[in-house]
Enzyme design. Structure first.
Site, PDB file in Angstrom:
ATOM      1  N   THR A 341       0.827  -1.211   0.000  1.00 36.06           N
ATOM      2  CA  THR A 341       0.000   0.000   0.000  1.00 36.06           C
ATOM      3  C   THR A 341       0.865   1.266   0.000  1.00 36.06           C
ATOM      4  O   THR A 341       2.079   1.222   0.226  1.00 36.06           O
ATOM      5  CB  THR A 341      -0.918   0.063   1.244  1.00 36.06           C
ATOM      6  N   CYS A 342       0.187   2.404  -0.209  1.00 31.61           N
ATOM      7  CA  CYS A 342       0.905   3.678  -0.291  1.00 31.61           C
ATOM      8  C   CYS A 342       1.286   4.223   1.083  1.00 31.61           C
ATOM      9  O   CYS A 342       1.895   5.291   1.172  1.00 31.61           O
ATOM     10  CB  CYS A 342       0.048   4.702  -1.013  1.00 31.61           C
ATOM     11  N   ASP A 343       0.903   3.541   2.153  1.00 30.47           N
ATOM     12  CA  ASP A 343       1.174   4.065   3.492  1.00 30.47           C
ATOM     13  C   ASP A 343       2.525   3.566   4.015  1.00 30.47           C
ATOM     14  O   ASP A 343       2.870   2.383   3.851  1.00 30.47           O
ATOM     15  CB  ASP A 343       0.060   3.604   4.445  1.00 30.47           C
ATOM     16  N   SER A 344       3.260   4.466   4.659  1.00 30.57           N
ATOM     17  CA  SER A 344       4.599   4.070   5.109  1.00 30.57           C
ATOM     18  C   SER A 344       4.579   3.224   6.384  1.00 30.57           C
ATOM     19  O   SER A 344       5.606   2.680   6.777  1.00 30.57           O
ATOM     20  CB  SER A 344       5.474   5.300   5.317  1.00 30.57           C
ATOM     21  N   ASN A 380      -6.530   1.058   0.049  1.00 26.75           N
ATOM     22  CA  ASN A 380      -6.039   1.311  -1.315  1.00 26.75           C
ATOM     23  C   ASN A 380      -6.812   0.486  -2.344  1.00 26.75           C
ATOM     24  O   ASN A 380      -6.392   0.362  -3.494  1.00 26.75           O
ATOM     25  CB  ASN A 380      -4.560   0.925  -1.466  1.00 26.75           C
TER      26      ASN A 380
END
Ligand SMILES: Cc1ncc(COP(=O)(O)O)c(C=O)c1O
Length: 399
Positions: A341-344, A380
């Site tokens: 996903t785009c989350d860190s 996402n």
């Protein structure tokens, strides 16, 4: 500072724990990944049987109520029902799941201490008789149903050693018990027993032992109640990236404590993790590779928003093993395993060492049956992992 020994344990668990591929061969796993794609979770029926039977053997005379929340899947429920297991239900959805696989209510207990009136109604309509409460508002909710229910009062035994201390949120103080019993009795609501949960993934059995001893004192001192049930909850630990006690050793002191209980009292347990955790593996593959900050980042097709969500919610660290045949004493590099996903926050493991892997390589995460897919999201809009159920050596889509 990297610690190659710890990190080799994490990523090449096979070297340290011979069962780190959960009884499958590397080749089998690679073929399963080719046939079914990734991310795919595989639930193994035989392993559920083994876990259930070893717990039954380790706790003779204790009736098992599988905690559906750990791995709420129809095939798992049907199989446990066929083995003779009962169920701990906590929600409307869990009752709907039992109903959908035709499991009757006679061996269920409703364990959620806080419920809406319509949830109580639905559970009674399903046939549930035993309900857990831990406060006076909840007792009052049963006034309208007093001929149809028996209540267990959940006591709070805090346990800082548990990975998840469930008494933080539920359970009454033991000192408050007489007030709750008096309230129920004065309103004609039946109290049938006591319950507790000393926390999930507990490292030693002594929290259970102490809780049992304190409940026995209550049974012996509060003689106005016809005590029929002691529910000792869950908490039975499994091995993740570190060892855990053998279940017979863990349960031995619990059995000793239970010997002081009057024979007329039935003992229940609500295992979730112990039955479900070791029964599932997840196949993942590498979809991207980048060099960042002197480390190789491997991006996988599932992570902490998916099946590995238990890393966040359940504080679990799953053994993850790449299925490449590299000589992993050679060419180890500082690496990171990240989710898609785009989350860190979606990082599975960092500061680890790995041999050079390539896009498309398969990895397996083991011990991922409990509190994993149950808390997975579709953040996402990545779809949740496919789930297959391995029964009598045949793979079925899980319902
Ligand atoms: C009421 C209740 N019973 C049983 C369980 C299962 O516990 P475990 O997975 O530790 O066996 C839980 C876990 O959250 C729970 O809340």
């Amino acid at each position: 500072m990297l610690n190659p020994v710890r990190d080799l344990k994490t990523c090449f668990a096979e070297q340290v724990y011979p069962n780190s591929l959960a009884g499958y061969s590397r080749q089998q796993l690679i073929e399963l990944a080719k046939d079914h794609g990734t991310p795919t979770m595989i639930i193994n029926q035989e392993r559920i049987t083994q876990q259930y039977q070893s717990l039954v053997k380790a706790l003779p005379g204790v009736k098992m109520q599988y905690a559906i929340k750990a791995l709420p899947h129809g095939e798992v429920i049907k199989h446990l029902h066929n083995l003779g297991c009962g169920f701990d239900v906590a929600t409307r959805g869990e009752i709907d799941l039992l109903t959908s696989v035709q499991v009757p209510a006679d061996r269920t207990i409703h364990t959620h201490p806080i419920k809406k009136d319509e949830e109580i109604k639905q559970a009674i309509a399903y046939g549930c008789r035993y309900f857990v409460v831990d406060n006076s508002h909840e007792i009052d909710k049963f006034l309208a149903y007093k001929t149809q229910v028996d209540l267990l009062i959940r006591i709070n035994f805090r346990n800082q050693d548990a990975v998840v201390d469930l008494s933080r949120k539920f359970g009454c103080e033991i000192a408050h018990l007489p007030v709750l019993v008096e309230q129920a009795q004065s309103k004609g609501i039946s109290i049938a027993g006591l319950s507790f949960h000393v926390g999930s993934q507990v490292p030693s059995p002594y929290a259970h032992v102490s809780a049992i001893e304190q409940c026995i004192k209550v049974f012996n001192s509060m003689t106005s109640v016809d005590w029929k049930i002691l529910d000792i909850g869950g908490g039975f630990p499994i091995e993740y990236s570190g060892p855990s006690p053998e279940i017979e050793d863990f349960c031995r002191p619990i059995n000793v404590a239970l010997r002081s209980l009057n024979d007329s009292i039935s003992v229940l347990a609500e295992p979730g993790r112990y039955i479900a955790g070791p029964a599932a593996i997840q196949l993942l593959s590498i979809v991207g590779i980048a060099q960042r900050g002197g480390r190789t980042w491997y991006y996988l097709d599932d992570g902490v928003y998916g099946v590995l969500s238990g890393q966040i919610y359940d504080h679990a660290k799953y053994p993850i093993t790449p299925l490449v045949n590299n000589d992993f004493t050679q060419g180890l590099k500082p690496s990171v395993l990240a989710g898609p996903t785009c989350d860190s926050i979606d990082v599975i493991d960092e500061d680890i060492v790995l041999p050079e892997l390539k896009i498309g390589d398969i990895l397996v995460a083991t011990q991922v049956g409990a509190y994993t897919v149950a808390s997975a999201t579709e953040f996402n809009l990545y779809p949740k992992a496919k789930i297959l159920f391995l029964s009598d050596k045949k793979l079925l889509p899980a319902i």
